[in-house]
Design a protein around this motif. Structure first.
Motif, short mmCIF file in Angstrom:
data_model
loop_
_atom_site.label_atom_id
_atom_site.label_comp_id
_atom_site.label_asym_id
_atom_site.label_seq_id
_atom_site.Cartn_x
_atom_site.Cartn_y
_atom_site.Cartn_z
N GLN A 60 44.69 50.04 35.70
CA GLN A 60 43.81 48.98 35.57
C GLN A 60 42.21 49.43 35.27
N ILE A 61 41.87 50.51 36.02
CA ILE A 61 40.36 50.73 36.09
C ILE A 61 40.25 51.54 34.89
N VAL A 62 40.92 52.49 34.27
CA VAL A 62 40.80 53.19 33.11
C VAL A 62 40.90 52.01 31.77
N THR A 63 42.05 51.25 31.82
CA THR A 63 41.87 50.25 30.76
C THR A 63 41.15 49.43 30.93
N GLY A 64 40.40 49.00 31.85
CA GLY A 64 39.28 48.04 32.10
C GLY A 64 38.15 48.83 31.56
N LEU A 67 38.40 48.59 27.79
CA LEU A 67 38.12 47.03 27.26
C LEU A 67 36.46 46.50 27.54
N ALA A 68 35.96 46.81 28.56
CA ALA A 68 34.57 46.47 28.83
C ALA A 68 33.55 47.04 27.48
N MET A 69 33.80 48.12 27.04
CA MET A 69 33.09 48.56 26.09
C MET A 69 32.99 47.50 24.84
N HIS A 70 34.04 46.94 24.78
CA HIS A 70 33.99 46.10 23.31
C HIS A 70 34.22 44.56 23.75
N LEU A 140 41.37 41.02 47.77
CA LEU A 140 40.30 41.38 46.70
C LEU A 140 41.17 41.72 45.36
N MET A 141 42.32 41.81 45.53
CA MET A 141 43.54 41.98 44.23
C MET A 141 43.21 40.40 43.83
N MET A 142 43.55 39.48 44.65
CA MET A 142 43.66 38.15 44.15
C MET A 142 42.36 37.70 43.60
N ALA A 143 41.12 38.08 43.92
CA ALA A 143 39.87 37.53 43.40
C ALA A 143 39.64 38.40 42.31
N THR A 144 40.00 39.61 42.07
CA THR A 144 39.99 40.24 40.79
C THR A 144 40.94 39.82 39.57
N GLY A 145 42.02 39.38 40.27
CA GLY A 145 42.90 39.01 39.24
C GLY A 145 42.72 37.50 38.71
N PHE A 146 42.19 36.56 39.45
CA PHE A 146 41.54 35.37 39.06
C PHE A 146 40.59 35.56 37.98
N MET A 147 39.42 36.34 38.43
CA MET A 147 38.27 36.29 37.44
C MET A 147 38.67 36.99 36.24
N GLY A 148 39.73 38.01 36.11
CA GLY A 148 40.19 38.53 34.94
C GLY A 148 40.83 37.75 33.83
N TYR A 149 41.31 36.55 34.74
CA TYR A 149 42.15 35.65 34.00
C TYR A 149 41.16 34.72 33.25
N ASN A 194 29.56 35.24 32.64
CA ASN A 194 28.91 36.45 33.15
C ASN A 194 29.21 36.97 34.51
N ARG A 195 29.01 36.06 35.67
CA ARG A 195 29.54 36.31 37.01
C ARG A 195 30.66 36.65 36.90
N PHE A 196 31.82 36.13 36.66
CA PHE A 196 33.04 36.74 36.84
C PHE A 196 33.44 38.06 36.10
N PHE A 197 32.91 38.08 34.99
CA PHE A 197 32.92 39.62 34.26
C PHE A 197 32.38 40.48 35.33
N SER A 198 31.05 40.34 35.66
CA SER A 198 30.46 41.40 36.50
C SER A 198 31.18 41.78 37.68
N LEU A 199 31.59 40.69 38.56
CA LEU A 199 32.49 40.83 39.80
C LEU A 199 33.81 41.66 39.29
N HIS A 200 34.52 41.33 38.17
CA HIS A 200 35.94 41.65 37.91
C HIS A 200 35.58 42.91 37.58
N TYR A 201 34.50 43.47 37.22
CA TYR A 201 34.33 45.02 36.71
C TYR A 201 34.20 45.73 37.94
N LEU A 202 33.39 45.00 38.94
CA LEU A 202 32.99 45.70 40.23
C LEU A 202 34.16 45.66 41.27
#
Length: 427
Positions: A60-64, A67-70, A140-149, A194-202
């Motif tokens: 997830q970290i490597v592919t994320g 993906l964040a580069m594009h 933390l996984m649930m929060a990350t998964g929701f924001m990624g969705y 923007n907030r969800f993307f920032s937190l999803h990356y962090l």
């Protein structure tokens, strides 16, 4: 927990000795996942899923990161940027499907890991902190998964964000203020994206940090095992490497093969078709559902349809949904049985499988429309879920008569004759 019979790290190469004196990283690896870490000799394949969870996080970290580069975290072009990744970026479709399906596989192995811990009593003393940190990782996984969705900014992304953040509006007095603070406005828009993307990356890096604490807490008492019996000597253990590294390697191979089958042959099987439609605030989907791994909790949320006294149904559903997870934090103190493993607890074993079936029913109802008979089934299944942990489990721990425990792990594996011969052989 220290094992006096564990192999000691003694570097022979001059460079490794120099490194060990100044930065003992090789010693840390040797003592954590090498021959210096003795592990119970009877671990089965259910103990593979901790390592598989770590592998899923790395994917997830490597592919994320790629993906964040594009990806463009802008509500005007977010959907188009995802299409750009799928169509124009070299292997972009592969990165996206690996990331999307990797999230599902991450939750699959974590759910199996949790239920393994429930069955074998891995939450009992002295491993309470291991269990609690594992639950923090799950949240933390649930929060990350929701924001990624939310990030693809399709119909399910937009309306999922609207529904889930709308749950906070059910909190009296401050609810709407909290919702607006989360979204950065009155509805999901550019600020929320923007907030969800920032937190999803962090958050995946925060998860990685908590996993280090999780492993650290595990290494203090040592790994549990299917019998639930404490290690009594070197005859009960084998080195983690090469025995369990080989076993985990086999499990990782099976995991990657299954993930590849999903990515190449059914990449959208676990997704929702409406998320390939760009977000439209003026068009509400007929059936709003989160990702499948949230369905059991979504069913508990929707199970409350009637106000009770001064508490509205929506608030009751929100409280029950959060309580269904927070309840697990108290499990080490709810189950007071001195026997850890479900293998030796006949009544516990029966009710455990009832719980598994109950969670499966909740998952099915969470993905179904909010209509009868699914609402009534959700209500009954939710009642049982809470009754299992608050009533049934405490009663079982006080009333059941466990089966006789083996004297040692070696006896459980090789039989009484071999265990009795050990002291004579040592003499």
């Amino acid at each position: 927990m220290s094992f006096p019979w564990a192999a000691q790290y003694t570097p022979t190469n001059p460079f490794m000795k120099w490194m060990d004196d100044r930065l003992p990283l090789p010693r840390l690896v040797f003592n954590s996942v090498g021959a210096g870490y003795p592990v119970p000799r009877n671990l089965n394949y259910f103990w593979n899923f901790g390592v598989l969870s770590g592998l899923a996080l790395v994917i997830q970290i490597v592919t994320g990161i790629v993906l964040a580069m594009h990806y463009a975290a802008n509500s005007e072009i977010a959907f188009a940027s995802v299409e750009h990744i799928m169509r124009d970026v070299n292997s972009g479709w592969l990165m996206r499907y690996l990331h999307a399906n990797g999230a599902s596989f991450f939750f699959i192995v974590v759910y199996i890991h949790i239920f393994r811990g429930l069955y074998y009593g891995s939450y009992k003393a002295p491993r309470e902190m291991v269990w609690l940190l594992g639950l923090v990782i799950f949240l933390l996984m649930m929060a990350t998964g929701f924001m990624g969705y939310v990030l693809p900014w399709g119909q399910m992304s937009f309306w999922g964000a609207q529904v889930i953040t709308g749950l906070f509006a059910a909190i009296p007095v401050v609810g709407e203020t909290i919702q607006q603070w989360l979204l950065g406005g009155f509805a999901p828009d550019n600020a929320a994206l923007n907030r969800f993307f920032s937190l999803h990356y962090l958050l995946p890096f925060v998860i990685a940090g908590v996993i280090i604490l999780h492993i650290w807490a595990l290494h203090l008492p040592g790994s549990s095992n299917p019998t639930g019996i404490d290690v009594k000597g070197p005859q009960d253990t084998i080195p983690f490497h090469p025995y369990y590294t080989a076993k985990d390697g086999f499990g990782a191979g099976v995991f990657l093969i299954l993930l590849a089958i999903m990515v190449f042959f059914a990449p959208n099987f676990l997704g929702h078709a409406d998320n390939y439609i760009e977000a439209n605030p003026l068009s509400t989907p007929a059936h709003i559902v989160p990702e499948w791994y949230f369905w059991p909790f979504y069913a508990i949320l929707r199970a409350f349809t009637v106000d009770i006294l001064f508490m509205p149904a929506k608030l009751l559903g929100v409280l029950a949904m959060f309580a269904s997870i927070l309840l697990l934090f108290f499990l080490p103190w709810l189950d007071k049985s001195p026997v850890r493993s479900g293998k030796f607890r006949p009544q516990f074993k029966i009710w455990f499988w009832v719980l598994v079936a109950d969670v499966a029913v909740l998952g099915y109802c969470g993905g179904a429309p909010a209509e009868e008979p699914y609402v009534m089934i959700s209500q009954l299944a939710s009642m049982y879920y809470f009754a299992h942990f608050l009533i049934i489990l405490p009663l079982i721990s006080r009333t059941e008569r466990p089966l006789p425990l083996p004297n040692s792990i070696t006896e459980a594996v090789l039989g009484k004759d071999h265990d009795a011969a050990q002291p004579a052989a040592a003499e």
